[in-house]
Design a protein around this motif. Structure first.
Motif, PDB file in Angstrom:
ATOM      1  N   HIS A 248       0.829  -1.211   0.000  1.00 21.09           N
ATOM      2  CA  HIS A 248       0.000   0.000   0.000  1.00 21.09           C
ATOM      3  C   HIS A 248       0.862   1.259   0.000  1.00 21.09           C
ATOM      4  O   HIS A 248       0.337   2.368  -0.083  1.00 21.09           O
ATOM      5  CB  HIS A 248      -0.897   0.022   1.244  1.00 21.09           C
ATOM      6  CG  HIS A 248      -2.193  -0.724   1.074  1.00 21.09           C
ATOM      7  ND1 HIS A 248      -3.199  -0.282   0.246  1.00 21.09           N
ATOM      8  CD2 HIS A 248      -2.641  -1.875   1.616  1.00 21.09           C
ATOM      9  CE1 HIS A 248      -4.222  -1.130   0.297  1.00 21.09           C
ATOM     10  NE2 HIS A 248      -3.908  -2.118   1.113  1.00 21.09           N
ATOM     11  N   LYS A 255      -1.396   5.827   8.747  1.00 16.65           N
ATOM     12  CA  LYS A 255      -2.338   5.105   7.870  1.00 16.65           C
ATOM     13  C   LYS A 255      -2.529   3.676   8.373  1.00 16.65           C
ATOM     14  O   LYS A 255      -1.609   3.073   8.902  1.00 16.65           O
ATOM     15  CB  LYS A 255      -1.758   5.019   6.455  1.00 16.65           C
ATOM     16  CG  LYS A 255      -2.162   6.184   5.576  1.00 16.65           C
ATOM     17  CD  LYS A 255      -3.259   5.768   4.609  1.00 16.65           C
ATOM     18  CE  LYS A 255      -3.963   6.957   4.007  1.00 16.65           C
ATOM     19  NZ  LYS A 255      -3.407   7.431   2.792  1.00 16.65           N
ATOM     20  N   LYS A 257      -3.935  -0.197   7.104  1.00 15.90           N
ATOM     21  CA  LYS A 257      -4.463  -1.006   5.992  1.00 15.90           C
ATOM     22  C   LYS A 257      -5.403  -2.064   6.575  1.00 15.90           C
ATOM     23  O   LYS A 257      -5.183  -2.582   7.682  1.00 15.90           O
ATOM     24  CB  LYS A 257      -3.351  -1.618   5.150  1.00 15.90           C
ATOM     25  CG  LYS A 257      -2.654  -2.839   5.716  1.00 15.90           C
ATOM     26  CD  LYS A 257      -3.271  -4.153   5.317  1.00 15.90           C
ATOM     27  CE  LYS A 257      -2.846  -5.231   6.311  1.00 15.90           C
ATOM     28  NZ  LYS A 257      -3.422  -6.519   6.147  1.00 15.90           N
ATOM     29  N   SER A 400      -6.678   2.231   4.271  1.00 19.19           N
ATOM     30  CA  SER A 400      -6.433   1.745   2.909  1.00 19.19           C
ATOM     31  C   SER A 400      -6.944   0.316   2.842  1.00 19.19           C
ATOM     32  O   SER A 400      -6.523  -0.526   3.635  1.00 19.19           O
ATOM     33  CB  SER A 400      -4.939   1.744   2.597  1.00 19.19           C
ATOM     34  OG  SER A 400      -4.447   3.047   2.641  1.00 19.19           O
ATOM     35  N   GLU A 424      -9.637   4.472   1.364  1.00 16.60           N
ATOM     36  CA  GLU A 424      -8.969   4.533   0.072  1.00 16.60           C
ATOM     37  C   GLU A 424      -8.864   3.126  -0.495  1.00 16.60           C
ATOM     38  O   GLU A 424      -8.418   2.223   0.214  1.00 16.60           O
ATOM     39  CB  GLU A 424      -7.558   5.036   0.376  1.00 16.60           C
ATOM     40  CG  GLU A 424      -6.871   5.750  -0.736  1.00 16.60           C
ATOM     41  CD  GLU A 424      -5.520   6.231  -0.227  1.00 16.60           C
ATOM     42  OE1 GLU A 424      -5.472   7.336   0.329  1.00 16.60           O
ATOM     43  OE2 GLU A 424      -4.545   5.480  -0.369  1.00 16.60           O
ATOM     44  N   ARG A 426      -7.130   1.064  -3.466  1.00 14.96           N
ATOM     45  CA  ARG A 426      -6.158   1.119  -4.557  1.00 14.96           C
ATOM     46  C   ARG A 426      -6.448  -0.021  -5.523  1.00 14.96           C
ATOM     47  O   ARG A 426      -6.717  -1.136  -5.092  1.00 14.96           O
ATOM     48  CB  ARG A 426      -4.767   0.929  -3.962  1.00 14.96           C
ATOM     49  CG  ARG A 426      -3.657   1.600  -4.678  1.00 14.96           C
ATOM     50  CD  ARG A 426      -2.433   1.546  -3.801  1.00 14.96           C
ATOM     51  NE  ARG A 426      -2.544   2.536  -2.735  1.00 14.96           N
ATOM     52  CZ  ARG A 426      -1.920   3.702  -2.762  1.00 14.96           C
ATOM     53  NH1 ARG A 426      -1.128   4.004  -3.766  1.00 14.96           N
ATOM     54  NH2 ARG A 426      -2.069   4.576  -1.796  1.00 14.96           N
TER      55      ARG A 426
END
Ligand SMILES: O=P(O)(O)OC[C@H](O)CO
Length: 483
Positions: A248, A255, A257, A400, A424, A426
């Motif tokens: 990530h 942040k 994940k 994420s 988010e 990705r």
């Protein structure tokens, strides 16, 4: 130049060949079988794990074998492989991370008051998930290992070390610090196996693999081990969750994940070694360039699997149909579903909690149950994120997302609404493989420079009052499931 990532997971072994622009040019996958011989037990064949690895390397690299510059390995963690160094054969099936066969032994160690000492050394709670108690079990319950140990032929390691040993033609017996940090036998301060932990668990540490940095040049492929030529360096190894965080692009605190798979794993980097007082694990994310990246992790036992479960209960054809049904209602109608289908993991850790549906009325429809299921997935992730914030003493920026269920935009929006922060997503499908391939490429001095990938951001769409209401309703249901 290509980098080969081997992603050895519980259900599949995959090989992905990455070009330097981050694109996957070739890939192959083979499924792995799990046996459940007794209630609470789960085991796999280490021979099959190696056979599928050879197979996918052969398939993915056919015709480009000489262009593979390095290999990275990302793997299912906490699974214990025990083998004979002379014959190369595994000694019995490998108890995998899901295996609870040592629940009683772990309960006895907790009862005997070892929890604080163990978590100070490792960052982890005493739990049958981790290999320490499994290794003690194998020594006690199978005849061969004790004899092999006496003559120095016993090898015990996580899946990374088993694959490395085979890839190098039995030349290198090593593991990386991220995998070692998940064994309950590794002192994460000294970066070394701990004799004291070996003593507590009754597990011999002299048969464990040499711990090395995650970006070390672990060894080189041996001629004939696979279809690859001799001399291809294995230049990165990480547990799959750790590799996903690296993939990530997370390189500093702030942040988180979240992987939405069968279960869920949330991981965030911390400035230093952190001991959780809110039901999480302190762990090593990776060691790279001589530096140790520390992390906090929370593992949720049943996450996206809850959607498959509820779809079956409602006679639907899988999670996608359940999601369509959930979209037919704009709220849960007061219905809450707690998917404690195998107890509850982080941050609650209630082994004997059981699944629960609350708030049913004559107005309840199947669509409310469907919606409550997706809400439950997002609530559990929110519980872990909140525990992380409490441990860290400050708010986190956002989330994420990766893993199969993150493709569901409805779930991602619910997630953003419950945490009150952006989520988010990705658009890289195999983020763990990408992570370990990136680390191997960096170690070679030829970093993968991925082109801009599409990132979809889900912003919270509800206000604080609605969020508080939803969270309170969930907390009441969780308390009931834990009774
Ligand atoms: O096989 P996976 O991808 O579900 O990962 C398993 C985890 O590493 C267990 O901690």
């Amino acid at each position: 130049m290509f980098v080969l990532a081997i992603d050895q997971g519980t259900t599949n072994t995959k090989a992905l060949v990455f070009a330097q622009d981050g694109e996957v040019v070739r890939s192959a996958s083979a499924s792995c079988h799990t046996d459940y011989p007794h209630p609470g037990w789960a085991e796999q064949s280490a021979s099959e794990i190696w056979a599928t690895t050879r197979q996918v390397i052969g398939d993915a690299c056919a015709g480009i074998e000489t262009e593979i510059a390095a290999i990275g390995i990302s793997n299912q963690r906490e699974t214990l492989v025990v083998w004979d160094a002379t014959t190369g054969e595994p000694v019995g099936p490998a108890p995998i991370w899901q295996c609870r066969r040592t629940a009683d032994e772990c309960a006895a160690l907790i009862e005997a008051g070892h929890s604080d000492e163990v978590s100070t050394l490792t960052g982890l709670g005493i739990n049958p998930l981790f290999p320490a108690s499994k290794l003690a079990w194998v020594l006690k319950n199978r005849p061969e290992p004790e004899d092999l140990h006496r003559v120095g032929r016993l090898r015990a390691g996580t899946v990374d070390s088993w694959l490395l040993w085979n890839l190098t033609g039995r030349a290198v017996f090593a593991t990386d610090h991220s995998n070692a940090s998940r064994t309950l036998l590794f002192d994460t301060e000294r970066l070394a196996w701990s004799p004291r932990l070996g003593e507590i668990f009754g597990a011999p540490i002299d048969c464990l693999a040499t711990p090395m940095a995650s970006d070390a040049r672990f060894g080189e492929t041996a001629q004939g081990a696979t279809t690859l030529p001799a001399g291809v360096p294995i230049h990165a190894m990480m547990g799959d969750s750790h590799a996903a965080l690296f993939g990530h692009g997370v390189r500093g605190p702030g942040k988180v994940k979240a992987t939405y798979g069968t279960g869920s794993s949330l991981m965030t980097l911390t400035r230093q070694r952190t001991l959780s007082s809110h039901g999480l694990s302190g762990t090593i994310a990776w060691t790279q360039d001589g530096n140790t990246a520390h992390a906090l992790e929370g593992n949720i036992t049943v996450s996206a699997q809850a959607a498959a479960f509820m779809a079956e209960m409602l006679g639907l054809n899988g999670p996608a149909e359940l999601s369509d049904l959930a979209l037919q209602v704009s709220d849960n109608g007061g219905v809450c579903f707690v998917p404690a289908l195998a107890g509850l993991g982080a941050p609650h850790w209630q082994d004997d909690a059981r699944g629960l549906v609350s708030g049913l009325s004559l107005g309840s429809r199947p669509a409310h149950l469907a919606r409550a299921t997706f809400e439950a997935i997002a609530h559990q992730v929110t519980d872990v994120l909140e525990a992380m914030e409490q441990d860290l003493g400050h708010p986190l920026n956002g989330l994420s997302a990766d893993g199969g269920a993150s493709a569901n935009s409805f779930l991602m929006q619910l997630q953003a609404d419950f945490i009150g922060k952006p989520v988010e997503r990705r658009e890289i499908a195999e983020i763990g493989a990408f992570g370990v391939a990136s680390m191997a490429a960096e170690a070679l001095g030829m970093p993968i420079v991925a082109g801009a990938k599409e990132i979809r951001i889900f912003d919270p769409a509800t206000d604080a009052t609605a969020r508080r209401g939803a969270r309170n309703e969930w907390k009441i249901a969780i308390a009931r499931a834990c009774r």
